[in-house]
Design a protein around this motif. Sequence first.
Motif, mmCIF file in Angstrom:
data_model
loop_
_atom_site.group_PDB
_atom_site.id
_atom_site.type_symbol
_atom_site.label_atom_id
_atom_site.label_comp_id
_atom_site.label_asym_id
_atom_site.label_seq_id
_atom_site.Cartn_x
_atom_site.Cartn_y
_atom_site.Cartn_z
ATOM 1 N N PRO A 148 -12.832 -4.196 6.225
ATOM 2 C CA PRO A 148 -13.930 -3.564 5.477
ATOM 3 C C PRO A 148 -13.522 -3.265 4.038
ATOM 4 C CG PRO A 148 -12.858 -1.950 6.874
ATOM 5 C CD PRO A 148 -12.228 -3.271 7.213
ATOM 6 N N ASP A 149 -14.521 -3.100 3.201
ATOM 7 C CA ASP A 149 -14.324 -2.703 1.813
ATOM 8 C C ASP A 149 -13.507 -1.408 1.774
ATOM 9 O OD1 ASP A 149 -14.639 -3.053 -0.869
ATOM 10 O OD2 ASP A 149 -16.800 -2.753 -0.893
ATOM 11 N N GLY A 150 -12.551 -1.327 0.839
ATOM 12 C CA GLY A 150 -11.742 -0.122 0.704
ATOM 13 C C GLY A 150 -10.500 -0.120 1.565
ATOM 14 N N SER A 151 -10.105 -1.270 2.082
ATOM 15 C CA SER A 151 -8.902 -1.367 2.923
ATOM 16 C C SER A 151 -7.651 -1.458 2.054
ATOM 17 C CB SER A 151 -8.982 -2.599 3.831
ATOM 18 O OG SER A 151 -10.022 -2.482 4.768
ATOM 19 N N VAL A 152 -6.501 -1.116 2.644
ATOM 20 C CA VAL A 152 -5.203 -1.209 1.986
ATOM 21 C C VAL A 152 -4.333 -2.167 2.786
ATOM 22 C CG1 VAL A 152 -3.118 0.012 1.262
ATOM 23 C CG2 VAL A 152 -5.355 1.112 1.035
ATOM 24 N N VAL A 153 -3.767 -3.157 2.108
ATOM 25 C CA VAL A 153 -2.909 -4.154 2.765
ATOM 26 C C VAL A 153 -1.586 -4.233 2.017
ATOM 27 C CG1 VAL A 153 -4.815 -5.514 3.691
ATOM 28 C CG2 VAL A 153 -3.959 -5.996 1.398
ATOM 29 N N GLU A 154 -0.551 -4.784 2.707
ATOM 30 C CA GLU A 154 0.767 -4.903 2.108
ATOM 31 C C GLU A 154 1.094 -6.346 1.776
ATOM 32 O OE1 GLU A 154 3.878 -3.170 4.357
ATOM 33 O OE2 GLU A 154 3.236 -1.097 4.000
ATOM 34 N N ALA A 155 1.739 -6.537 0.626
ATOM 35 C CA ALA A 155 2.242 -7.853 0.248
ATOM 36 C C ALA A 155 3.575 -8.088 0.952
ATOM 37 C CB ALA A 155 2.396 -7.938 -1.264
ATOM 38 N N SER A 156 4.126 -9.279 0.777
ATOM 39 C CA SER A 156 5.365 -9.642 1.468
ATOM 40 C C SER A 156 6.539 -8.763 1.085
ATOM 41 C CB SER A 156 5.706 -11.115 1.169
ATOM 42 O OG SER A 156 5.879 -11.316 -0.224
ATOM 43 N N ASN A 157 6.503 -8.171 -0.098
ATOM 44 C CA ASN A 157 7.606 -7.308 -0.538
ATOM 45 C C ASN A 157 7.374 -5.842 -0.194
ATOM 46 O OD1 ASN A 157 5.484 -7.072 -2.398
ATOM 47 N ND2 ASN A 157 6.881 -6.320 -3.969
ATOM 48 N N GLY A 158 6.279 -5.546 0.492
ATOM 49 C CA GLY A 158 5.983 -4.176 0.878
ATOM 50 C C GLY A 158 5.075 -3.426 -0.074
ATOM 51 N N ASP A 159 4.713 -4.015 -1.217
ATOM 52 C CA ASP A 159 3.793 -3.354 -2.143
ATOM 53 C C ASP A 159 2.412 -3.227 -1.504
ATOM 54 O OD1 ASP A 159 5.653 -3.063 -4.101
ATOM 55 O OD2 ASP A 159 4.990 -4.783 -5.306
ATOM 56 N N ALA A 160 1.798 -2.049 -1.657
ATOM 57 C CA ALA A 160 0.464 -1.809 -1.097
ATOM 58 C C ALA A 160 -0.600 -2.145 -2.136
ATOM 59 C CB ALA A 160 0.336 -0.356 -0.665
ATOM 60 N N TYR A 161 -1.679 -2.791 -1.662
ATOM 61 C CA TYR A 161 -2.798 -3.156 -2.530
ATOM 62 C C TYR A 161 -4.097 -2.621 -1.944
ATOM 63 C CZ TYR A 161 0.084 -6.367 -5.260
ATOM 64 O OH TYR A 161 1.044 -6.904 -6.087
ATOM 65 N N LEU A 162 -4.866 -1.930 -2.785
ATOM 66 C CA LEU A 162 -6.198 -1.467 -2.406
ATOM 67 C C LEU A 162 -7.187 -2.583 -2.693
ATOM 68 C CD1 LEU A 162 -8.364 0.683 -1.673
ATOM 69 C CD2 LEU A 162 -8.288 1.399 -4.075
ATOM 70 N N ALA A 163 -8.011 -2.946 -1.702
ATOM 71 C CA ALA A 163 -8.970 -4.050 -1.841
ATOM 72 C C ALA A 163 -10.399 -3.499 -1.856
ATOM 73 C CB ALA A 163 -8.806 -5.040 -0.698
ATOM 74 N N LEU A 164 -11.120 -3.800 -2.923
ATOM 75 C CA LEU A 164 -12.508 -3.363 -3.074
ATOM 76 C C LEU A 164 -13.344 -4.503 -3.662
ATOM 77 C CD1 LEU A 164 -11.883 0.123 -4.705
ATOM 78 C CD2 LEU A 164 -12.980 -0.219 -2.488
ATOM 79 N N ARG A 165 -14.604 -4.555 -3.289
ATOM 80 C CA ARG A 165 -15.510 -5.479 -3.973
ATOM 81 C C ARG A 165 -15.748 -4.963 -5.389
ATOM 82 N NH1 ARG A 165 -17.560 -5.978 1.298
ATOM 83 N NH2 ARG A 165 -17.698 -8.166 1.970
ATOM 84 N N PRO A 166 -15.698 -5.842 -6.387
ATOM 85 C CA PRO A 166 -15.899 -5.384 -7.767
ATOM 86 C C PRO A 166 -17.291 -4.792 -7.966
ATOM 87 C CG PRO A 166 -14.985 -7.617 -7.707
ATOM 88 C CD PRO A 166 -15.421 -7.279 -6.310
ATOM 89 N N LEU A 167 -17.357 -3.679 -8.681
ATOM 90 C CA LEU A 167 -18.636 -3.135 -9.119
ATOM 91 C C LEU A 167 -19.138 -3.976 -10.287
ATOM 92 C CD1 LEU A 167 -17.751 0.672 -9.125
ATOM 93 C CD2 LEU A 167 -18.881 -0.626 -7.302
ATOM 94 N N LEU A 168 -20.393 -3.812 -10.649
ATOM 95 C CA LEU A 168 -20.932 -4.543 -11.789
ATOM 96 C C LEU A 168 -20.136 -4.233 -13.051
ATOM 97 C CD1 LEU A 168 -22.887 -6.363 -13.215
ATOM 98 C CD2 LEU A 168 -24.588 -4.525 -13.191
ATOM 99 N N SER A 169 -19.735 -2.970 -13.224
ATOM 100 C CA SER A 169 -18.944 -2.601 -14.400
ATOM 101 C C SER A 169 -17.587 -3.297 -14.393
ATOM 102 C CB SER A 169 -18.750 -1.080 -14.462
ATOM 103 O OG SER A 169 -18.141 -0.603 -13.269
#
Length: 332
Positions: free
Chosen positions: A46-67
Amino acid sequence: MSLFAAGDRVQLTGPKNRLHTITLESGKQFHTHRGTLEHDALIGLPDGSVVEASNGDAYLALRPLLSDFVMSMPRGAAIVYPKDAAQILAIADIFPGATVVEAGVGSGALSLWLLRAIGAEGRLLSFERREEFAEVARANVTAFTGETPANWSIGIGDLAEELPAAAEPGTVDRVVLDMLAPWECLDSVSDALAPGGVLICYVATATQLSRVAEAIRATGLYTEPSSTETLVRGWHVEGLAVRPDHRMVAHTAFLISARRLAPGAVLPKPARRASKSDYDDEDVELWTPGALGVRDKTDKRIRRVVRDAQQLAERTARRTEPGASGAAATEQ
């Protein structure tokens, strides 16, 4: 709940709040100098999820707003910033179902805000002198909305010449002018605007602001023009550390607006002292676009921007086709 799917554009916020925009495709990877992130790890979340890259860095994933989209989309010309777009929608009172005229269209940023505000029942008539800018705008609007809106048209040419054929006199609710010399279009705009309609101009320099204000007054067809400037200053708020940000979005342009009077109406003169508002031919020469120091984009850069915008629109179109598997990943 809407889940991420192949072909969706996703904005990733990583370490140090750095933003990356990608288009999801199964089996693909998002690469940074620190590690990789599998697109499949995002698909189905779902929108607003947090996932980890291969090195352990966390990334917040969101659908872009119009702005978010307008600040990162391909640009052929400078865009109207979200802070100014919001003021234009408010000051001009852009409403669902309105008939709005816009010139020039630039890269399509303001067009997107206007289309959202007028809704499916409204009508947006955009005008742009340069065909290549119009192509960028069409592609950007298509990329964000998934299609070219049926209630939107772009006329190529000078607004003063093209508007009379596009709109009957007194049928336009709002006019937004983002151009070097908006005073050149006042005759056509005044004919098209309905009584009580709003004219709003977006101008970058104080000399342009002065010239258009005097030109509006000189027509005798409008209320007294009102001028504003919008500055946005962010604040750092963390515990007791509360202070203004070191950087801010300061001057981008002035907004000047006025409303169309009824036919034959004469605006009462304000009771005020005489001011130094007169100007002569020499002053007018200083106000001309050639004296404003405007730099044109090179043809090579414009061709590249057109290509980037069209590729973005094509990826969006493929995503909306039945059975589409998604578009190639992009990083901006």
